[in-house]
Design a protein around this motif. Sequence first.
Motif, short mmCIF file in Angstrom:
data_model
loop_
_atom_site.label_atom_id
_atom_site.label_comp_id
_atom_site.label_asym_id
_atom_site.label_seq_id
_atom_site.Cartn_x
_atom_site.Cartn_y
_atom_site.Cartn_z
N GLY A 12 0.82 -1.21 0.00
CA GLY A 12 0.00 0.00 0.00
C GLY A 12 0.85 1.26 0.00
O GLY A 12 0.55 2.22 -0.71
N LEU A 13 1.92 1.26 0.78
CA LEU A 13 2.80 2.42 0.81
C LEU A 13 3.56 2.60 -0.51
O LEU A 13 3.76 3.72 -0.97
CB LEU A 13 3.78 2.31 1.98
CG LEU A 13 3.17 2.56 3.35
CD1 LEU A 13 4.16 2.16 4.45
CD2 LEU A 13 2.75 3.99 3.51
N VAL A 14 4.00 1.50 -1.10
CA VAL A 14 4.69 1.60 -2.39
C VAL A 14 3.74 2.15 -3.45
O VAL A 14 4.10 3.04 -4.24
CB VAL A 14 5.27 0.23 -2.81
CG1 VAL A 14 5.72 0.24 -4.25
CG2 VAL A 14 6.43 -0.14 -1.90
N ILE A 15 2.52 1.65 -3.47
CA ILE A 15 1.54 2.16 -4.46
C ILE A 15 1.22 3.62 -4.19
O ILE A 15 1.11 4.42 -5.12
CB ILE A 15 0.28 1.27 -4.42
CG1 ILE A 15 0.67 -0.10 -4.88
CG2 ILE A 15 -0.86 1.89 -5.21
CD1 ILE A 15 -0.16 -0.83 -5.84
N LEU A 16 1.08 3.99 -2.93
CA LEU A 16 0.84 5.39 -2.59
C LEU A 16 2.00 6.26 -3.06
O LEU A 16 1.78 7.38 -3.56
CB LEU A 16 0.66 5.53 -1.08
CG LEU A 16 0.30 6.91 -0.55
CD1 LEU A 16 -1.09 7.29 -1.03
CD2 LEU A 16 0.38 6.93 0.95
N GLY A 17 3.21 5.77 -2.95
CA GLY A 17 4.37 6.52 -3.43
C GLY A 17 4.44 6.59 -4.94
O GLY A 17 5.00 7.54 -5.50
N LEU A 18 3.88 5.61 -5.63
CA LEU A 18 3.90 5.62 -7.10
C LEU A 18 2.78 6.44 -7.71
O LEU A 18 2.88 6.86 -8.87
CB LEU A 18 3.83 4.19 -7.63
CG LEU A 18 5.04 3.30 -7.38
CD1 LEU A 18 4.77 1.89 -7.88
CD2 LEU A 18 6.27 3.87 -8.06
N LEU A 19 1.72 6.65 -6.98
CA LEU A 19 0.55 7.35 -7.54
C LEU A 19 0.87 8.74 -8.11
O LEU A 19 0.32 9.10 -9.16
CB LEU A 19 -0.58 7.42 -6.51
CG LEU A 19 -1.36 6.13 -6.30
CD1 LEU A 19 -2.40 6.31 -5.21
CD2 LEU A 19 -2.00 5.66 -7.59
N PRO A 20 1.72 9.55 -7.47
CA PRO A 20 2.00 10.86 -8.10
C PRO A 20 2.73 10.77 -9.43
O PRO A 20 2.75 11.73 -10.19
CB PRO A 20 2.88 11.57 -7.06
CG PRO A 20 2.64 10.88 -5.79
CD PRO A 20 2.29 9.47 -6.13
N TRP A 21 3.31 9.64 -9.74
CA TRP A 21 4.11 9.49 -10.95
C TRP A 21 3.33 8.94 -12.15
O TRP A 21 3.88 8.84 -13.24
CB TRP A 21 5.30 8.59 -10.68
CG TRP A 21 6.20 9.15 -9.64
CD1 TRP A 21 6.15 8.88 -8.30
CD2 TRP A 21 7.24 10.10 -9.82
NE1 TRP A 21 7.12 9.60 -7.65
CE2 TRP A 21 7.80 10.36 -8.56
CE3 TRP A 21 7.75 10.76 -10.94
CZ2 TRP A 21 8.85 11.24 -8.38
CZ3 TRP A 21 8.80 11.63 -10.75
CH2 TRP A 21 9.33 11.87 -9.49
N VAL A 22 2.08 8.54 -11.95
CA VAL A 22 1.32 7.95 -13.06
C VAL A 22 0.88 9.05 -14.03
O VAL A 22 0.60 10.18 -13.62
CB VAL A 22 0.12 7.13 -12.56
CG1 VAL A 22 0.58 5.95 -11.74
CG2 VAL A 22 -0.85 7.98 -11.79
#
Length: 100
Positions: free
Chosen positions: A49-59
């Motif tokens: 969940g934290l990794v996905i949260l960190g990737l969300l601004p980059w999509v």
Amino acid sequence: MSLVLTLLSVVSIALGAFFFLVGTLGLIRLPDLFSRLHALTKTDNLGLGLVILGLLPWVPDPFHALKLVLIWLLVLLAGATGSHLIAKRALRGDGEDPTP
């Protein structure tokens, strides 16, 4: 992208990797099957969940963000289902002995 958003993203991904590492240590060091399952499911779900949260601004667009969140939800479902099946089988006695 702003420096603050980049920093939050890096911190979130690093925390996610830390939780994956803690889950791995729990798998190695905890004494019985049920403790190991608990450590793995909790830390891996939070880490992902934290990794996905960190990737969300980059999509690039919301569709890719939706796919990332959907992947996380499917992993949550699969992890809970798999852990339940492993624990149920261990309680019935057809799998690994739950006590060392």
